[in-house]
Design an enzyme around this catalytic site. Structure first.
Site, mmCIF file in Angstrom:
data_model
loop_
_atom_site.group_PDB
_atom_site.id
_atom_site.type_symbol
_atom_site.label_atom_id
_atom_site.label_comp_id
_atom_site.label_asym_id
_atom_site.label_seq_id
_atom_site.Cartn_x
_atom_site.Cartn_y
_atom_site.Cartn_z
ATOM 1 N N CYS A 43 9.536 -0.576 -0.566
ATOM 2 C CA CYS A 43 8.343 -1.217 -0.040
ATOM 3 C C CYS A 43 8.646 -2.695 0.197
ATOM 4 C CB CYS A 43 7.213 -1.055 -1.069
ATOM 5 S SG CYS A 43 5.656 -1.669 -0.457
ATOM 6 N N CYS A 76 2.461 3.870 1.492
ATOM 7 C CA CYS A 76 2.857 2.463 1.334
ATOM 8 C C CYS A 76 1.881 1.699 0.448
ATOM 9 C CB CYS A 76 3.019 1.746 2.667
ATOM 10 S SG CYS A 76 3.909 0.195 2.404
ATOM 11 N N VAL A 124 -1.523 22.676 13.907
ATOM 12 C CA VAL A 124 -1.399 23.872 13.079
ATOM 13 C C VAL A 124 -2.760 24.131 12.471
ATOM 14 C CG1 VAL A 124 -0.177 24.955 11.170
ATOM 15 C CG2 VAL A 124 0.891 23.105 12.429
ATOM 16 N N LYS A 143 4.772 7.110 -1.331
ATOM 17 C CA LYS A 143 4.878 7.729 -0.003
ATOM 18 C C LYS A 143 5.210 6.669 1.049
ATOM 19 C CE LYS A 143 1.351 11.163 -1.234
ATOM 20 N NZ LYS A 143 2.196 12.340 -1.389
ATOM 21 N N THR A 144 6.469 6.666 1.529
ATOM 22 C CA THR A 144 6.888 5.678 2.535
ATOM 23 C C THR A 144 7.862 6.303 3.536
ATOM 24 O OG1 THR A 144 8.846 4.974 1.292
ATOM 25 C CG2 THR A 144 6.798 3.778 0.842
ATOM 26 N N ALA A 145 8.084 5.596 4.657
ATOM 27 C CA ALA A 145 9.079 6.042 5.629
ATOM 28 C C ALA A 145 10.483 5.900 5.026
ATOM 29 C CB ALA A 145 8.963 5.223 6.908
HETATM 30 C C1 LIG Z 1 -0.191 0.057 7.278
HETATM 31 C C2 LIG Z 1 1.017 0.849 6.868
HETATM 32 C C3 LIG Z 1 2.127 0.188 6.392
HETATM 33 C C4 LIG Z 1 3.248 0.902 6.016
HETATM 34 N N1 LIG Z 1 4.348 0.193 5.591
HETATM 35 C C5 LIG Z 1 5.469 0.854 5.297
HETATM 36 C C6 LIG Z 1 6.661 0.131 4.963
HETATM 37 O O1 LIG Z 1 6.683 -1.099 4.961
HETATM 38 N N2 LIG Z 1 7.774 0.837 4.666
HETATM 39 C C7 LIG Z 1 7.787 2.203 4.701
HETATM 40 O O2 LIG Z 1 8.840 2.780 4.445
HETATM 41 N N3 LIG Z 1 6.677 2.922 4.990
HETATM 42 C C8 LIG Z 1 5.527 2.286 5.295
HETATM 43 N N4 LIG Z 1 4.398 3.002 5.653
HETATM 44 C C9 LIG Z 1 4.341 4.457 5.404
HETATM 45 C C10 LIG Z 1 5.016 5.330 6.445
HETATM 46 O O3 LIG Z 1 4.575 5.020 7.747
HETATM 47 C C11 LIG Z 1 4.736 6.799 6.120
HETATM 48 O O4 LIG Z 1 5.021 7.036 4.762
HETATM 49 C C12 LIG Z 1 5.576 7.727 6.967
HETATM 50 O O5 LIG Z 1 5.222 7.606 8.320
HETATM 51 C C13 LIG Z 1 5.425 9.175 6.485
HETATM 52 O O6 LIG Z 1 6.006 10.078 7.382
HETATM 53 P P1 LIG Z 1 5.428 11.568 7.501
HETATM 54 O O7 LIG Z 1 6.285 12.267 8.496
HETATM 55 O O8 LIG Z 1 5.273 12.153 6.157
HETATM 56 O O9 LIG Z 1 3.956 11.363 8.079
HETATM 57 P P2 LIG Z 1 3.541 10.787 9.491
HETATM 58 O O10 LIG Z 1 4.601 9.911 10.044
HETATM 59 O O11 LIG Z 1 2.190 10.197 9.312
HETATM 60 O O12 LIG Z 1 3.473 12.071 10.416
HETATM 61 C C14 LIG Z 1 2.615 13.164 10.216
HETATM 62 C C15 LIG Z 1 2.452 13.873 11.551
HETATM 63 O O13 LIG Z 1 1.805 15.119 11.359
HETATM 64 C C16 LIG Z 1 0.936 15.324 12.447
HETATM 65 N N5 LIG Z 1 -0.103 16.273 12.045
HETATM 66 C C17 LIG Z 1 -1.136 16.089 11.201
HETATM 67 N N6 LIG Z 1 -1.856 17.212 11.084
HETATM 68 C C18 LIG Z 1 -1.266 18.138 11.875
HETATM 69 C C19 LIG Z 1 -1.544 19.494 12.163
HETATM 70 N N7 LIG Z 1 -2.578 20.136 11.626
HETATM 71 N N8 LIG Z 1 -0.710 20.135 13.002
HETATM 72 C C20 LIG Z 1 0.360 19.527 13.549
HETATM 73 N N9 LIG Z 1 0.665 18.233 13.302
HETATM 74 C C21 LIG Z 1 -0.145 17.551 12.482
HETATM 75 C C22 LIG Z 1 0.383 13.948 12.750
HETATM 76 O O14 LIG Z 1 -0.135 13.864 14.070
HETATM 77 C C23 LIG Z 1 1.612 13.078 12.543
HETATM 78 O O15 LIG Z 1 2.332 12.878 13.734
HETATM 79 C C24 LIG Z 1 3.261 2.318 6.079
HETATM 80 C C25 LIG Z 1 2.138 2.994 6.581
HETATM 81 C C26 LIG Z 1 1.023 2.269 6.986
HETATM 82 C C27 LIG Z 1 -0.156 3.000 7.547
#
Ligand SMILES: Cc1cc2nc3c(=O)[nH]c(=O)nc-3n(C[C@H](O)[C@H](O)[C@H](O)COP(=O)(O)OP(=O)(O)OC[C@H]3O[C@@H](n4cnc5c(N)ncnc54)[C@H](O)[C@@H]3O)c2cc1C
Length: 477
Positions: free
Chosen positions: A406, A228, A145, A371-373
């Site tokens: 977490c 996280c 986007v 911010k977490t999954a």
């Molecule tokens: C090391 C690590 C450990 C973690 N541990 C945990 C845990 O133990 N428990 C837990 O619950 N969470 C954990 N998390 C956090 C979790 O992974 C995120 O909070 C979760 O994935 C957020 O989901 P989201 O959909 O908001 O973002 P994301 O899953 O990051 O997805 C965002 C998407 O948007 C896309 N995007 C970006 N810009 C654009 C654009 N301009 N146009 C179109 N698409 C775009 C990206 O490609 C991506 O696919 C961890 C994360 C990390 C990195």
């Protein structure tokens, strides 16, 4: 294909591994071998089914070229939040009326990177082709986007396509800013440095840890919101455990330099973590922010946030960097963001504060929770309900309480499972004190959560543990 009685055997083997935390069957070598072979066979059959699911998904998912110009529901971002919402919206309005804009070929289960960085999981296990997770029949617009125009219900992609929508769900995640630290990202070309926050650098953490000889092992937490918030210190506990296991701990000075004024934002879990830090002789420096890495000299420079202008240089034999993070560039300065650049949504309903047909989920929002999954899961159930009500011209009635979780990994077989709400009040699922280190919770994190993610959350079938919490606490919570 494995015979059903073998699958039962394998299920029992897995169950005892989860409950007891080790392989009881290992005492009977022939059984261990059989379980190992079955594991291979199951992995293999899973591999085939994944290949089929990718082919199937490609057949049933329209490509960017074939996509239409208008969708009833348009989802921006195909990460955790985007895929789960597309799956839920498909059930509401039909697959042909839903599209996802996502540029990446691969979808990653990021939470497992903590264990990849510590050498206990393989990076390959964290990713699957995006085509295999797009709900079948939903259109995948394989672009970025580039522009948001909520005033006329359209978005523009970087390939120059204009797409209009009735309802927009923004799930763009957040951006990592390694470049805000002087010397990065080019510093990652040197050994001794890694970061679990990116698929490109997560294996470098394990390399640095494996090859640690003696000196400082540094772990950092930046001066921005992060996803996280526990992950920057989980890798410290795992590194400590690894160095103990390999007899190198006495040669290591483990240091956690965090920009925050606390070890963890919720007191109950922070107290438990401080105990661990003391017991394991880990050095925590609060209000220390990483500003430069001199990777060629193995030096890291920190600023003292309480004493502006004062910096300190640390030598290291290993460093794990948690990068500064911020909102997606496309949101910043659009009419959808708040002053800080995050998507400006109502914290109860996840509806945009200005545009009633725009909604947000996950890391890109300004929801005042961690911010977490896990938060994405709980938000998806609320957002599903909010959108359903709006589709029926009714007012939203379900409220998100800020639930987030977490799993604080404290060693290779223990976890403190932090769960809390907007007010930082513990919101624990299980009727035990979750601030205690637990083996069962570790297996939840390492073995059960990934399945729940791929087969529950991404299919729009897992909305967080709320209903189970009520049952576990006999209706009292
Ligand atoms: C090391 C690590 C450990 C973690 N541990 C945990 C845990 O133990 N428990 C837990 O619950 N969470 C954990 N998390 C956090 C979790 O992974 C995120 O909070 C979760 O994935 C957020 O989901 P989201 O959909 O908001 O973002 P994301 O899953 O990051 O997805 C965002 C998407 O948007 C896309 N995007 C970006 N810009 C654009 C654009 N301009 N146009 C179109 N698409 C775009 C990206 O490609 C991506 O696919 C961890 C994360 C990390 C990195």
């Amino acid at each position: 294909e494995p015979h059903p009685h073998k699958i039962l055997y394998y299920a029992l083997w897995s169950l005892q591994k989860i409950i007891f935390g080790y392989n009881l069957f290992a005492y009977f070598p022939w059984q261990a071998t059989m379980a190992g072979q079955l594991h291979q066979q199951l992995l293999l059959s899973r591999h085939y089914s994944r290949v089929f699911s990718v082919i199937n998904s490609h057949i049933h998912t329209s490509s960017g070229l074939a996509s239409k110009d208008h969708y009833k529901v348009l989802v921006l971002g195909g990460g955790s939040g985007g895929i789960t919402m597309a799956a839920r919206m498909k059930r509401k309005v039909g697959a042909e009326n839903v599209a996802i804009v996502e540029p990446s070929e691969m979808h990653y289960y990021q939470p497992i990177w903590t264990l990849v960085g510590a050498g206990s999981k393989n990076v390959a296990s964290s990713g699957r082709p995006t085509a295999s997770v797009i709900p079948s029949g939903v259109t995948w617009v394989k672009s970025k986007v580039a522009e948001l125009n909520p005033e006329n219900n359209t978005v523009h992609t970087d390939s120059g396509k204009k797409i209009s929508y009735d309802y927009l769900i923004v799930a763009l995640g957040l951006e990592l800013h390694y470049e805000k630290i002087k010397g990065l990202p080019e510093g990652f070309e040197h050994p001794k440095i890694g970061s679990n926050y990116s698929v490109e650098t997560v294996e470098k953490t394990w390399n640095a840890l494996k090859n640690f000889k003696e000196g400082n092992a540094l772990f950092t937490f930046p001066n921005t919101p992060v996803k996280c918030a526990g992950a920057p210190q989980k890798i410290m506990y795992l590194s400590d455990a690894f160095l103990r296991k390999t007899g190198k701990r006495s040669k290591a000075n483990i240091i956690y330099n965090t920009s925050l004024p606390v070890l963890f934002g919720v007191k109950k879990y922070a107290d438990a973590l401080w105990e661990i830090v003391k017991k394991r002789d880990l050095n925590v420096n609060l209000r220390h922010n990483l500003i430069e890495v001199r990777a060629d000299k193995q030096e890291a420079v920190f600023e003292n946030l309480d004493k502006p202008g004062e910096t300190e240089v640390y030598k290291y034999d290993m460093i794990h960097v948690t990068p500064p993070m911020g909102p997606p560039a496309v949101l910043k300065g659009s009419s959808l963001d708040d002053e800080a650049g995050w998507l400006d949504v109502n914290k109860s309903t996840l509806q945009h504060k200005t545009y009633a047909n725009v909604f947000g989920i996950g890391d890109c929002t300004n929801l005042p929770t961690s911010k977490t999954a896990a938060a994405v899961a709980a938000q998806s159930a609320v957002l599903d309900r909010t959108v359903s009500r709006i589709l029926k011209k009714q007012t939203p009635d379900k409220t998100y309480d800020g639930y987030t979780s977490c799993p604080l990994v404290t060693s290779y077989n223990t976890v403190i499972l932090a769960e809390f709400d907007y007010d930082g009040q513990p919101l624990e699922t299980f009727p035990v004190d979750q601030s205690k280190e637990s083996r069962v919770m570790y297996h939840m994190k390492a073995d059960i959560m990934p399945h729940l993610y791929w087969h529950g959350l991404l299919k729009g079938l897992w909305g967080g543990p709320g209903p189970y919490r009520t049952i576990m606490h006999l209706g009292m919570k």
